[in-house]
Design a protein around this motif. Structure first.
Motif, PDB file in Angstrom:
ATOM      1  N   UNK A 187      58.914   8.227 -27.934  1.00  0.00           N
ATOM      2  CA  UNK A 187      59.098   7.705 -26.579  1.00  0.00           C
ATOM      3  C   UNK A 187      60.544   7.717 -26.138  1.00  0.00           C
ATOM      4  N   UNK A 188      61.444   7.352 -27.045  1.00  0.00           N
ATOM      5  CA  UNK A 188      62.866   7.319 -26.712  1.00  0.00           C
ATOM      6  C   UNK A 188      63.413   8.720 -26.455  1.00  0.00           C
ATOM      7  N   UNK A 189      63.011   9.674 -27.299  1.00  0.00           N
ATOM      8  CA  UNK A 189      63.482  11.052 -27.135  1.00  0.00           C
ATOM      9  C   UNK A 189      62.972  11.646 -25.820  1.00  0.00           C
ATOM     10  N   UNK A 190      61.708  11.414 -25.515  1.00  0.00           N
ATOM     11  CA  UNK A 190      61.158  11.935 -24.262  1.00  0.00           C
ATOM     12  C   UNK A 190      61.853  11.325 -23.052  1.00  0.00           C
ATOM     13  N   UNK A 191      62.078  10.007 -23.106  1.00  0.00           N
ATOM     14  CA  UNK A 191      62.729   9.324 -21.979  1.00  0.00           C
ATOM     15  C   UNK A 191      64.138   9.857 -21.742  1.00  0.00           C
ATOM     16  N   UNK A 240      58.348  10.781 -18.564  1.00  0.00           N
ATOM     17  CA  UNK A 240      57.804   9.432 -18.490  1.00  0.00           C
ATOM     18  C   UNK A 240      56.768   9.214 -19.591  1.00  0.00           C
ATOM     19  N   UNK A 241      56.798   8.034 -20.207  1.00  0.00           N
ATOM     20  CA  UNK A 241      55.820   7.739 -21.250  1.00  0.00           C
ATOM     21  C   UNK A 241      55.539   6.245 -21.309  1.00  0.00           C
ATOM     22  N   UNK A 242      54.333   5.913 -21.744  1.00  0.00           N
ATOM     23  CA  UNK A 242      53.900   4.533 -21.935  1.00  0.00           C
ATOM     24  C   UNK A 242      53.364   4.414 -23.356  1.00  0.00           C
ATOM     25  N   UNK A 243      53.720   3.331 -24.038  1.00  0.00           N
ATOM     26  CA  UNK A 243      53.240   3.088 -25.394  1.00  0.00           C
ATOM     27  C   UNK A 243      52.229   1.946 -25.377  1.00  0.00           C
ATOM     28  N   UNK A 244      51.108   2.149 -26.062  1.00  0.00           N
ATOM     29  CA  UNK A 244      50.081   1.123 -26.215  1.00  0.00           C
ATOM     30  C   UNK A 244      50.026   0.704 -27.684  1.00  0.00           C
ATOM     31  N   UNK A 249      64.441  -2.464 -29.275  1.00  0.00           N
ATOM     32  CA  UNK A 249      65.483  -3.010 -28.399  1.00  0.00           C
ATOM     33  C   UNK A 249      65.958  -1.958 -27.393  1.00  0.00           C
ATOM     34  N   UNK A 250      66.124  -0.716 -27.858  1.00  0.00           N
ATOM     35  CA  UNK A 250      66.582   0.351 -26.960  1.00  0.00           C
ATOM     36  C   UNK A 250      65.549   0.613 -25.867  1.00  0.00           C
ATOM     37  N   UNK A 251      64.271   0.566 -26.253  1.00  0.00           N
ATOM     38  CA  UNK A 251      63.211   0.808 -25.262  1.00  0.00           C
ATOM     39  C   UNK A 251      63.177  -0.308 -24.218  1.00  0.00           C
ATOM     40  N   UNK A 279      61.614   0.784 -20.403  1.00  0.00           N
ATOM     41  CA  UNK A 279      60.440   1.616 -20.639  1.00  0.00           C
ATOM     42  C   UNK A 279      59.235   0.728 -20.961  1.00  0.00           C
ATOM     43  N   UNK A 280      58.051   1.203 -20.623  1.00  0.00           N
ATOM     44  CA  UNK A 280      56.849   0.375 -20.705  1.00  0.00           C
ATOM     45  C   UNK A 280      56.203   0.452 -22.091  1.00  0.00           C
TER      46      UNK A 280
END
Length: 404
Positions: A21-25, A30-34, A114-116, A121-122
């Motif tokens: 997620x961090x690399x893509x952002x 755009x990305x969402x983590x569940x 913490x970075x996310x 980011x969601x």
């Protein structure tokens, strides 16, 4: 039903999902983590802490390396102890300068969390009933429940980073996937303690009483493991019994320096080798433990997950920056090449360093033959420079494969 949309939906907020997620952002994807459990629960998982150079470089590329570079310990070598005789594998010398870093998986996960959060980011924690849909179509989506309400997340692609027991692998029909497994006849009893490491480098010890590993998390926190029968329970092992048994398996001169203390965490993990093929189904990609499990011997679990992330990250960059969707079909092929290499190395190390006496006795001459093969194998690899180089190259990790 509440509906939202993202480009990449990531199932699982462990280190692989968070790193992806961090690399893509960083590249505007755009990305969402569940995640089915809370963030605190994720951070409570005690896991490995040896990072290959490729993993370290990915964390730096993601912009989350400040604490890792400050607090992580670079290891130039690793030791093998065979019935009290010690052999040092000089990783740096044998690989032309490559090393590994000791930095706990919990710390990496915390840094990525913490970075996310700081980036806004969601991440949706404590969701249930997560289910991917229409993954073979151009319009996949995920449904899930949060606070009693049903949600739908439309997306272009789904990354299944939800572990061995997650829903992602099960989304691939049984008729479309093949699973390979080897279950080992023993487990690892692990103990974490706030005591100084007994040695500056990791020690893998083979003895007639069984395998042991002296590992570490920091200058003040140690992690130790003992090979135990699968029938053992954690309650069978008091701290005192653990420390005394560890002393019998470590080299004598090392054991005399062992500082003991109360355990922070103690658990028994069974060992298995597991691979699912393929690692991609339509627009669903399996990442890390969702697709493969390795024995901890050789420290490949988290590092194989990182190589999956590296491959998928490159593919999604090409998709969104160049419009090249043909490259998607390379994911499983590239990832599995590295996975099977890591599986083989972990299996090989496990075979050479563990005590198989119970299994050998039940297999008669065939078991005794296996034992002699492994003894000869280990003798060659630790006593020849060519053999030590093979161990070193595998331990520090092979280079990531580029897309075609």
């Amino acid at each position: 039903m509440n509906t939202s949309k993202t480009q990449v939906a990531i199932i699982g907020a462990g280190p692989s999902g968070l790193l992806l997620g961090q690399l893509l952002a960083k590249h505007g994807i755009d990305n969402v983590i569940l995640e089915r459990v809370s963030g605190d629960y994720v951070l409570g998982r005690i896991r490995a802490g040896i990072l290959e150079q490729g993993f370290v470089d990915l964390v730096r590329e993601a912009g989350v390396a400040e604490r890792m570079d400050r607090e992580g310990h670079v290891h130039d070598g690793v030791e093998l102890s065979i019935n009290d005789k010690r052999y040092r594998i000089d990783l740096k010398e044998l690989t032309g300068g490559k090393t590994v870093m000791c930095y706990g998986q919990t710390e990496i996960t915390a840094d990525l969390m913490h970075a996310r959060k700081d980036a806004g980011l969601v991440t949706e924690y404590e969701v249930s009933d997560v289910q991917p849909h229409d993954v073979k179509s151009d319009n996949p989506y995920i449904t899930y429940t949060k606070n009693g309400e049903t949600h739908r997340l439309d997306c272009d692609y789904i990354a299944g980073c939800d572990g061995f027991h997650g829903v992602s692998r099960q989304t691939i029909p049984e008729t479309e996937r093949k699973e390979f497994e080897r279950v080992y006849p023993f487990g690892w009893l692990g103990l974490l303690a706030d005591t100084p490491p007994v040695h500056k480098e990791l020690i893998y010890a083979k003895t007639d009483r069984g395998f042991a590993l002296a590992s570490q998390r920091s200058d003040t926190r140690s992690r130790y493991y003992l090979q135990v029968p699968l029938t053992d329970k954690v309650e069978d092992w008091s701290d005192e019994r653990f420390w005394e048994e560890l002393k019998t398996r470590l080299p004598r001169d090392v054991a005399s320096d062992l500082i003991t203390g109360p355990s922070i965490e103690k658990s028994i993990a069974p060992l298995r080798s597991f691979v699912c093929e393929p690692m991609q189904y339509g627009r669903l990609f399996l990442v890390g433990d969702a697709a493969h499990i390795v024995p901890p011997t050789g420290a490949k679990g988290l590092n194989l997950a990182a190589s999956d992330v590296a491959t998928l990250y490159k593919i999604l960059q090409r998709v969104y920056k160049e419009g090249d969707t043909d490259c998607i079909g390379q994911y499983s092929e590239i990832a599995l090449r590295r996975v099977w290499n890591g599986e083989r190395f972990s299996w090989w190390m496990s075979n050479m360093l563990h005590n198989y006496d119970d299994e050998i006795q039940s297999n008669g001459v065939e078991g005794e033959t296996f034992k002699r093969f492994m003894e000869s194998e280990l003798d060659y690899y630790v006593n020849s420079e060519a053999g030590r180089r093979v161990i070193a190259e595998q331990y520090v990790g092979l280079p990531y494969e580029e897309l075609r």
